[in-house]
Design a protein around this motif. Structure first.
Motif, mmCIF file in Angstrom:
data_model
loop_
_atom_site.group_PDB
_atom_site.id
_atom_site.type_symbol
_atom_site.label_atom_id
_atom_site.label_comp_id
_atom_site.label_asym_id
_atom_site.label_seq_id
_atom_site.Cartn_x
_atom_site.Cartn_y
_atom_site.Cartn_z
ATOM 1 N N GLY A 216 13.631 50.214 -10.423
ATOM 2 C CA GLY A 216 14.502 51.206 -9.791
ATOM 3 C C GLY A 216 14.599 51.060 -8.298
ATOM 4 O O GLY A 216 14.843 52.039 -7.592
ATOM 5 N N SER A 217 14.428 49.829 -7.787
ATOM 6 C CA SER A 217 14.501 49.625 -6.338
ATOM 7 C C SER A 217 15.931 49.705 -5.823
ATOM 8 O O SER A 217 16.142 49.849 -4.621
ATOM 9 N N THR A 218 16.924 49.570 -6.706
ATOM 10 C CA THR A 218 18.331 49.662 -6.311
ATOM 11 C C THR A 218 19.075 50.558 -7.290
ATOM 12 O O THR A 218 18.543 50.928 -8.338
ATOM 13 N N LEU A 219 20.317 50.877 -6.933
ATOM 14 C CA LEU A 219 21.184 51.648 -7.821
ATOM 15 C C LEU A 219 22.150 50.708 -8.527
ATOM 16 O O LEU A 219 23.365 50.940 -8.576
ATOM 17 N N GLU A 220 21.599 49.641 -9.113
ATOM 18 C CA GLU A 220 22.382 48.682 -9.878
ATOM 19 C C GLU A 220 21.804 48.609 -11.279
ATOM 20 O O GLU A 220 20.601 48.388 -11.455
#
Length: 687
Positions: free
Chosen positions: A142-146
């Motif tokens: 969940g380090s990015t919103l991708e």
């Protein structure tokens, strides 16, 4: 036999290359080596003789390990220790191991030889490893919103110390940001990882669609929402595998023997299924492994759902913004235009940048570029309101500085309506914006510009020289009470006017040199281009580079044209009723010279009505001008009075009031614009 010596545990940390990066005080006392002698050295250099194979495997395969080894303190005085190696990872860094050494006290006169290193780890070490994996998952997933990257992070974490293969299948509607329907059986493989290079055991490639059978375990997991632990002895699994040749061949070739199927469920919605397989590890999955896989998948599912909702919100804002931006520019003869709009790709979402091209009376054109503070749907909505306000104000044809003053009042009223606190600044109000408004006249070849806290334009002359016209900065919109100033510039025919938002310059500023923005823009504009479209692409490439923009970017290029003397007829008239007939004759003669005799009747009638009003109600000087603009004929009558006429319906016995109504019926459009010397009434008819 040996026992532990209480209170003497030592710890160290080892990086992914096996080098010691941390050395505790207890480790110094137990080994006799100070930290400066061991930091940076290989952990194997401290082991007596050849490193035990289990220790080597723990470091290479990144597995937890516990066993007894002999630590080198000196050649004559080795010490037996119980060594524990636990992998701990942090987001964005190389793998790290925590090494815990517990000295062992022999029972008897002589220390016993080192016993064989056990190949199996103890339950407490497995629990420690699982806890470390959950900690790493919390940092890395969940380090990015991708959506795709989040799924890949789950696959990467799951195959490091747990499964031999992890695949993540999501229902297809997730990619569009919409919640999926649990009735669907069509998945898309978005991520996978394996202990084998290239994931050869996978029956589905990343990005491929996977249609599963209704009686398959995956369908059962999808419908029930509960995880499943099973193996190849399960009749349901065997039946499913045998009906799908690809999975059957992969299972037989790689010896897949145990699997976990865990639904990705967040906020009551099942988004897909995570698949955990074992084929290299001989131990099958147990109930504790199912709990661990469920916890890992739950964390990933929440991040995937966050990414899904972000995608939905961003797509909504982007669709709203694109619907409010001009899809094409109006037909006009004043300028040739090209434009680009690039929304930001980060998690801030779509911003409030906008541009517009507005056809004005007298063959003039207005060029607008603006930027609303903030991102997302509120910024896009505020941008839409401001763009419509600019169009409304442009329709009444007021000068650029007055237009910005009215726009500033509008923004301030919006702030006061939306926030009850009357003490509002631009930075703290609900709407803050900047704007540059320019009006170009192809007859006089002049451009009048005013700006409200917005970057000034760039001007490329016909010779390729690039300048940045000096404009009074003006305050941003929403401050209220401060004046705006306009400047008029002569612009030669064939010049290119470049209007842009600050996102075009911000990328250069982030690279460390604020001057690179304007210098790079000037260099890109100065190079010859075959078209404005090519010039747009070159400017964006030079200013942004290969990176995605850190802020929304709007770019508007306009190459100026000119209406020459053969397209414009201009006369000055006296304030005398006899001049009305003279004006009709002059107009008819001009139309004959242009070959537009078929328009003479309507034009003479329009000229007669407008000149009559100017002579009767206006003030000197009175002027008549005809402009031939492609398929349009423009008639303008100006006088020194600021009183504007208005359209009304005359009653049966009224002596006046029918002139403008007649003009409105005969012409495509008509209106009034105020000038420093009075006003101009204009009427356009389609040829």
């Amino acid at each position: 036999m040996a026992t532990r010596v209480p209170g003497r545990a030592a710890t160290a940390t080892v990086d992914g290359a096996g080098s010691i990066t941390g050395w505790s005080a207890a480790a110094e006392r137990m080994s006799g080596f100070p930290a400066d002698r061991v930091l940076g050295r290989s952990v194997f250099a401290l082991l007596a003789g050849d490193p035990p194979i289990a220790v080597l495997r723990a470091v290479v395969r990144r597995e937890p390990f516990t066993g007894m080894v002999r630590l080198v303190r000196s050649e004559r005085d080795p010490v037996a220790v119980e060594l524990a190696i636990v992998p701990v990872r942090t987001a964005g860094s190389e793998p790290t191991w925590v090494v815990s050494a517990q000295p062992l006290q022999p029972l008897g006169a002589d220390p016993p030889p080192i016993v064989e290193v056990p190949e199996r780890t103890r339950p407490e070490d497995l629990a420690r490893s699982r806890l470390a994996m959950l900690g790493a998952a919390g940092l890395r997933i969940g380090s990015t919103l991708e959506v795709q990257r989040t799924a890949q992070e789950l696959a990467d974490v799951g195959t490091e110390d747990f499964a031999d293969f992890v695949g993540v299948d999501l229902l297809e509607p997730v990619f569009g940001g919409s919640p999926p329907s649990n009735a669907g059986l069509v998945f898309s493989r978005v991520a996978q990882q394996s202990v084998l290079p290239g994931c050869p055991e996978s029956a589905v490639a990343v990005g491929a669609r996977d249609v599963i059978l209704p009686e398959s375990p995956m369908a059962q997991v999808l419908s029930s929402g509960r995880p499943v632990r099973t193996d190849m002895r399960d009749p349901i699994v065997r039946s499913w595998i045998e009906q799908e040749p690809r999975r059957h061949e992969s299972t037989a070739e790689f010896g897949i023997h145990s699997l976990l199927l865990v639904p990705l469920t967040a906020r009551g919605v099942t988004l897909g299924v995570a698949i955990f397989l074992r084929h290299r590890s001989p131990e099958p999955f147990d109930d504790d492994d199912l709990v661990l896989a469920t916890e890992l998948t739950a964390r990933a599912a929440l991040s995937v759902d966050n990414a899904r909702q972000y995608t939905q919100q961003r797509d909504t804002a982007l669709a709203l913004q694109r619907s409010l931006l001009p899809a094409r520019t109006p037909r006009q003869a004043a300028v040739e235009v090209a434009f680009r709009y690039l929304p930001v790709s980060g998690r801030d979402g779509v911003g409030g940048d906008w541009f517009d091209v507005i056809a004005l009376s007298g063959a003039r054109v207005a060029l607008v570029v603006g930027d609303v503070v903030g991102h997302g749907v509120p910024a896009a909505a505020a941008m839409g309101r401001l763009r419509m306000a600019v169009r409304t104000l442009a329709d009444i044809d007021i000068p650029p500085d007055e237009l910005l003053t009215h726009l500033d009042d509008l923004v301030l009223r919006v702030d006061l309506d939306e926030l009850p606190d009357s003490t509002i600044t631009w930075a703290g109000g609900s709407v803050g914006a900047t704007c540059l408004y320019a009006v170009y006249d192809p007859v006089t070849r002049t451009c009048t510009m005013a700006r409200a806290g917005h970057p000034g334009p760039a001007l490329v002359g016909p010779d390729g020289a690039v300048t940045f016209p000096e404009l009074p900065a003006g305050p941003p919109l929403g401050l209220g009470g401060l004046p705006f100033e306009a400047e008029e510039f002569a612009i030669p025919e064939g010049s290119v006017l470049a209007l842009y938002t600050d996102g075009l310059l911000r990328a250069s500023e982030l690279r460390g040199d604020p001057t690179l923005g304007l210098d790079g823009l000037a260099s890109a504009l100065a190079e010859p281009a075959n078209s404005l479209e090519e010039l747009c692409d070159r400017v964006l490439s030079a200013s942004l580079g290969p990176d995605a923009p850190s802020d929304d970017v709007a770019l508007l290029l306009a190459r100026t044209r000119a209406l020459h003397e053969q397209d414009v007829a201009d006369w000055e008239l006296r304030r005398d009723p006899a001049e009305v007939a003279q004006a009709r004759k002059l107009a008819a003669a001009a139309l004959a010279e242009w070959g537009l005799e078929e328009a003479a009747f309507v034009t003479e009638l329009v000229v007669s009505e407008l000149v009559t009003n100017a002579v009767r109600y206006g003030q000197p000087p009175i002027g008549l001008r005809l402009i031939r603009d492609r398929g349009t004929l423009i008639c303008e009558v100006s006088d020194g009075s600021s009183t504007a006429p208005h359209l009304r319906r005359a009653r049966t016995f009224d002596e006046g009031g029918r002139g403008l109504l007649l003009v409105a019926q005969l012409c495509r459009n008509w209106g009034t614009r105020h000038t420093p010397r009075g006003k101009t009434i204009w009427a356009e008819q389609q040829l």
